[in-house]
Design an enzyme around this catalytic site. Structure first.
Site, short mmCIF file in Angstrom:
data_model
loop_
_atom_site.label_atom_id
_atom_site.label_comp_id
_atom_site.label_asym_id
_atom_site.label_seq_id
_atom_site.Cartn_x
_atom_site.Cartn_y
_atom_site.Cartn_z
N ARG A 181 -4.68 -6.69 -6.52
CA ARG A 181 -3.81 -7.02 -5.38
C ARG A 181 -2.34 -6.69 -5.67
O ARG A 181 -1.51 -6.75 -4.78
CB ARG A 181 -3.96 -8.49 -5.02
CG ARG A 181 -5.37 -8.80 -4.51
CD ARG A 181 -5.52 -10.23 -4.08
NE ARG A 181 -4.58 -10.56 -3.02
CZ ARG A 181 -4.07 -11.77 -2.81
NH1 ARG A 181 -4.42 -12.76 -3.59
NH2 ARG A 181 -3.23 -11.98 -1.84
N CYS A 182 -2.02 -6.34 -6.91
CA CYS A 182 -0.65 -6.10 -7.33
C CYS A 182 -0.34 -4.59 -7.28
O CYS A 182 -1.03 -3.80 -7.92
CB CYS A 182 -0.44 -6.63 -8.75
SG CYS A 182 1.14 -6.20 -9.48
N SER A 183 0.70 -4.21 -6.56
CA SER A 183 1.03 -2.79 -6.44
C SER A 183 1.45 -2.19 -7.79
O SER A 183 1.12 -1.03 -8.07
CB SER A 183 2.13 -2.59 -5.40
OG SER A 183 3.31 -3.26 -5.78
N ASN A 201 -4.60 -6.74 -11.91
CA ASN A 201 -4.81 -7.51 -10.68
C ASN A 201 -4.80 -6.48 -9.56
O ASN A 201 -3.76 -5.90 -9.26
CB ASN A 201 -3.69 -8.54 -10.49
CG ASN A 201 -3.87 -9.34 -9.21
OD1 ASN A 201 -4.63 -8.97 -8.32
ND2 ASN A 201 -3.15 -10.44 -9.11
N ARG A 258 -1.80 -1.59 -9.72
CA ARG A 258 -2.53 -0.44 -9.17
C ARG A 258 -1.86 0.88 -9.56
O ARG A 258 -2.52 1.85 -9.93
CB ARG A 258 -2.64 -0.53 -7.65
CG ARG A 258 -3.57 -1.63 -7.16
CD ARG A 258 -3.86 -1.51 -5.67
NE ARG A 258 -2.68 -1.36 -4.84
CZ ARG A 258 -2.00 -2.37 -4.29
NH1 ARG A 258 -2.40 -3.63 -4.49
NH2 ARG A 258 -0.95 -2.14 -3.53
#
Length: 114
Positions: free
Chosen positions: A9-11, A7, A14
């Site tokens: 948007r997920c740190s 995802n 990433r």
């Protein structure tokens, strides 16, 4: 081959992806909110990770509470139904690597799978 259920948007997701790339690998990136895994894949990820389906559920999502997924009486079929219909319930990042399958929270856990 390495696969990451990602995802953007997920740190944590990433960071895990970046660690994979820093280790010299280019993984297959599955943005599971756009391309949700099917029931068989979810079942296999749960089995291979050793976490079971409950271990792959993201209990912080409002959908989790709305669907009453905290009910311990729910069987795997009910959990699979919920996860297949609502991919936001899948915890992330899940990485499939040469050394196994794991939920990479914290992201550094990905190093054990490479």
């Amino acid at each position: 081959m390495i696969t990451i259920y990602h995802n953007p948007r997920c740190s944590n997701s990433r960071a895990a992806l970046e660690l994979i790339r820093q280790a010299g690998h280019e993984p297959v990136v599955v943005e599971y909110l756009q391309a949700p895994p099917d029931r068989a894949t979810l079942k296999e990820l749960a089995r291979a990770s050793g976490l079971g389906l409950r271990g792959l559920l993201r209990s912080k999502e409002t959908t989790y509470a709305e669907l009453g997924l905290d009910n311990p009486a729910l069987d795997d079929e009910a959990l699979l139904d919920a996860m297949a219909q609502h991919p936001v319930l899948l915890n992330r990042p899940i990485v499939v690597g040469p050394r196994g399958v794991g939920l990479c929270r914290p992201p550094e856990r990905v190093l054990d799978l490479l």
